[in-house]
Motif scaffolding. Structure first.
Motif, PDB file in Angstrom:
ATOM      1  N   ALA A   8       0.736  -1.256  -0.068  1.00 52.61           N
ATOM      2  CA  ALA A   8      -0.049  -0.205   0.010  1.00 52.61           C
ATOM      3  C   ALA A   8       0.781   1.216   0.085  1.00 52.61           C
ATOM      4  O   ALA A   8       0.458   2.251  -0.396  1.00 52.61           O
ATOM      5  CB  ALA A   8      -0.930  -0.025   1.192  1.00 52.61           C
ATOM      6  N   GLY A   9       1.994   1.186   0.382  1.00 50.09           N
ATOM      7  CA  GLY A   9       2.908   2.484   0.661  1.00 50.09           C
ATOM      8  C   GLY A   9       3.955   2.408   1.610  1.00 50.09           C
ATOM      9  O   GLY A   9       3.916   1.446   2.659  1.00 50.09           O
ATOM     10  N   LEU A  54       7.707   3.475   7.679  1.00 52.87           N
ATOM     11  CA  LEU A  54       6.838   2.199   8.046  1.00 52.87           C
ATOM     12  C   LEU A  54       6.077   1.782   6.806  1.00 52.87           C
ATOM     13  O   LEU A  54       5.733   2.493   6.054  1.00 52.87           O
ATOM     14  CB  LEU A  54       5.782   2.335   9.033  1.00 52.87           C
ATOM     15  CG  LEU A  54       5.946   2.882  10.489  1.00 52.87           C
ATOM     16  CD1 LEU A  54       4.804   3.253  11.384  1.00 52.87           C
ATOM     17  CD2 LEU A  54       7.017   1.911  11.135  1.00 52.87           C
ATOM     18  N   THR A  55       6.492   0.377   6.347  1.00 55.13           N
ATOM     19  CA  THR A  55       5.769  -0.083   5.074  1.00 55.13           C
ATOM     20  C   THR A  55       4.588  -0.643   5.340  1.00 55.13           C
ATOM     21  O   THR A  55       4.533  -1.228   6.607  1.00 55.13           O
ATOM     22  CB  THR A  55       6.964  -1.258   4.591  1.00 55.13           C
ATOM     23  OG1 THR A  55       8.113  -0.494   4.363  1.00 55.13           O
ATOM     24  CG2 THR A  55       6.161  -1.746   3.241  1.00 55.13           C
ATOM     25  N   VAL A  56       3.446  -0.377   4.615  1.00 52.77           N
ATOM     26  CA  VAL A  56       2.117  -0.719   4.883  1.00 52.77           C
ATOM     27  C   VAL A  56       1.745  -1.776   3.887  1.00 52.77           C
ATOM     28  O   VAL A  56       1.958  -1.374   2.803  1.00 52.77           O
ATOM     29  CB  VAL A  56       1.283   0.284   4.635  1.00 52.77           C
ATOM     30  CG1 VAL A  56      -0.083  -0.047   5.080  1.00 52.77           C
ATOM     31  CG2 VAL A  56       1.867   1.436   5.618  1.00 52.77           C
ATOM     32  N   PRO A  93       7.320  -5.394   0.103  1.00 51.24           N
ATOM     33  CA  PRO A  93       8.773  -5.498   0.234  1.00 51.24           C
ATOM     34  C   PRO A  93       9.190  -6.115   1.466  1.00 51.24           C
ATOM     35  O   PRO A  93       8.407  -6.238   2.540  1.00 51.24           O
ATOM     36  CB  PRO A  93       9.383  -4.070   0.210  1.00 51.24           C
ATOM     37  CG  PRO A  93       8.198  -3.170  -0.394  1.00 51.24           C
ATOM     38  CD  PRO A  93       6.948  -3.914   0.113  1.00 51.24           C
ATOM     39  N   SER A  94      10.264  -7.035   1.470  1.00 54.88           N
ATOM     40  CA  SER A  94      10.802  -7.554   2.513  1.00 54.88           C
ATOM     41  C   SER A  94      11.172  -6.884   3.741  1.00 54.88           C
ATOM     42  O   SER A  94      12.240  -5.912   3.323  1.00 54.88           O
ATOM     43  CB  SER A  94      11.759  -8.659   2.058  1.00 54.88           C
ATOM     44  OG  SER A  94      12.356  -9.448   3.140  1.00 54.88           O
ATOM     45  N   ARG A  95      10.656  -6.940   4.757  1.00 56.91           N
ATOM     46  CA  ARG A  95      11.089  -5.868   6.086  1.00 56.91           C
ATOM     47  C   ARG A  95      10.662  -6.803   7.112  1.00 56.91           C
ATOM     48  O   ARG A  95       9.925  -7.740   7.155  1.00 56.91           O
ATOM     49  CB  ARG A  95      10.351  -4.798   5.899  1.00 56.91           C
ATOM     50  CG  ARG A  95      10.077  -3.753   4.734  1.00 56.91           C
ATOM     51  CD  ARG A  95      11.235  -2.884   4.748  1.00 56.91           C
ATOM     52  NE  ARG A  95      10.835  -1.841   3.779  1.00 56.91           N
ATOM     53  CZ  ARG A  95      11.541  -2.073   2.451  1.00 56.91           C
ATOM     54  NH1 ARG A  95      12.074  -2.927   2.212  1.00 56.91           N
ATOM     55  NH2 ARG A  95      11.366  -0.912   1.370  1.00 56.91           N
ATOM     56  N   LEU A 169       5.552  -2.744   8.493  1.00 47.91           N
ATOM     57  CA  LEU A 169       6.915  -3.295   8.581  1.00 47.91           C
ATOM     58  C   LEU A 169       7.808  -2.040   8.890  1.00 47.91           C
ATOM     59  O   LEU A 169       7.566  -1.208   8.423  1.00 47.91           O
ATOM     60  CB  LEU A 169       7.159  -4.160   7.214  1.00 47.91           C
ATOM     61  CG  LEU A 169       6.201  -5.246   6.976  1.00 47.91           C
ATOM     62  CD1 LEU A 169       5.003  -4.619   5.838  1.00 47.91           C
ATOM     63  CD2 LEU A 169       6.683  -6.327   6.445  1.00 47.91           C
ATOM     64  N   GLY A 170       8.961  -2.551   9.419  1.00 49.31           N
ATOM     65  CA  GLY A 170      10.040  -1.751   9.636  1.00 49.31           C
ATOM     66  C   GLY A 170      11.180  -1.469   8.515  1.00 49.31           C
ATOM     67  O   GLY A 170      10.814  -1.835   7.407  1.00 49.31           O
ATOM     68  N   VAL A 171      12.440  -1.222   9.039  1.00 56.18           N
ATOM     69  CA  VAL A 171      13.477  -0.986   7.989  1.00 56.18           C
ATOM     70  C   VAL A 171      13.872  -2.261   7.246  1.00 56.18           C
ATOM     71  O   VAL A 171      13.412  -3.414   7.787  1.00 56.18           O
ATOM     72  CB  VAL A 171      14.663  -0.460   8.824  1.00 56.18           C
ATOM     73  CG1 VAL A 171      14.505   0.678   9.634  1.00 56.18           C
ATOM     74  CG2 VAL A 171      15.176  -1.784   9.974  1.00 56.18           C
ATOM     75  N   PRO A 172      14.375  -2.056   6.051  1.00 51.73           N
ATOM     76  CA  PRO A 172      14.645  -3.245   5.175  1.00 51.73           C
ATOM     77  C   PRO A 172      15.282  -4.126   5.969  1.00 51.73           C
ATOM     78  O   PRO A 172      16.472  -3.786   6.732  1.00 51.73           O
ATOM     79  CB  PRO A 172      15.501  -2.689   4.154  1.00 51.73           C
ATOM     80  CG  PRO A 172      15.164  -1.037   4.022  1.00 51.73           C
ATOM     81  CD  PRO A 172      14.884  -0.776   5.530  1.00 51.73           C
ATOM     82  N   GLY A 173      15.034  -5.382   5.678  1.00 50.47           N
ATOM     83  CA  GLY A 173      15.730  -6.522   6.502  1.00 50.47           C
ATOM     84  C   GLY A 173      16.024  -7.551   5.692  1.00 50.47           C
ATOM     85  O   GLY A 173      16.277  -8.436   5.021  1.00 50.47           O
TER      86      GLY A 173
END
Length: 173
Positions: A8-9, A54-56, A93-95, A169-173
């Motif tokens: 979603a963003g 934050l990734t949604v 995205p993977s986070r 989701l948080g920072v790229p992981g």
């Protein structure tokens, strides 16, 4: 599990937030577009504007009802914003998964179950579900049940007819 969600963003949270949320009701979000999309389509652009990103993601099965709510509010496809991201059903995205937040769309913005007075307590009383210390629900099944109960109950802002469990989701992981 994350394959069941659509990107979603990215929410760019301004400095000083004491909880995690993708709703401007609870944290100061830096909008991607003034007067428009709260969430960025590009991680780098969100990171350049907010202290925390934050990734949604929203469940695949909730895309069509959300698109209907967005269209009713005048959001159009083809502008490169949220309706386009949802229509393209991009993968999340993977986070690192930080938790889940029941959200509903109303009047051009996203509301959290925590920003509409008493809903967290109502959900807890009815289902036993409550948020963790960071403000998010830890288990996906609990978030889905909270969103289901909120939608069925009709409680909260009368314009929010449909609640979805957003994965945060948080920072790229």
């Amino acid at each position: 599990m994350i394959d069941d969600y659509v990107f979603a963003g990215h929410a760019a949270v301004a400095a000083g937030a004491d909880r995690l949320s993708v709703s401007d009701c609870l944290v100061d979000l830096v909008p991607a577009e003034p007067g428009g999309d709260d969430w960025f389509g590009d991680f780098a652009a969100a990171a350049a504007r907010g202290e925390t990103v934050l990734t949604v993601g929203v469940p695949v099965e909730h895309v069509q009802p959300l698109l209907a709510d967005l269209a009713a509010a005048g959001w159009v496809r083809g502008s490169g914003g949220l309706p386009d991201r949802l229509c393209h059903r991009l993968p999340v995205p993977s986070r690192q998964i930080l938790g889940f937040e029941p959200i509903g769309f109303d009047d051009g913005t996203w509301h959290s179950w925590a920003c509409l007075g008493g809903l967290v307590d109502d959900v807890h009383t009815a289902t036993g579900i409550r948020p963790a210390a960071n403000g998010l629900i830890e288990a996906e099944t609990d978030a889905r049940e909270a969103a289901r109960w909120l939608t069925a109950s009709g409680l909260g802002d009368p314009k929010v007819f449909f609640w979805t469990p957003a994965v945060v989701l948080g920072v790229p992981g």
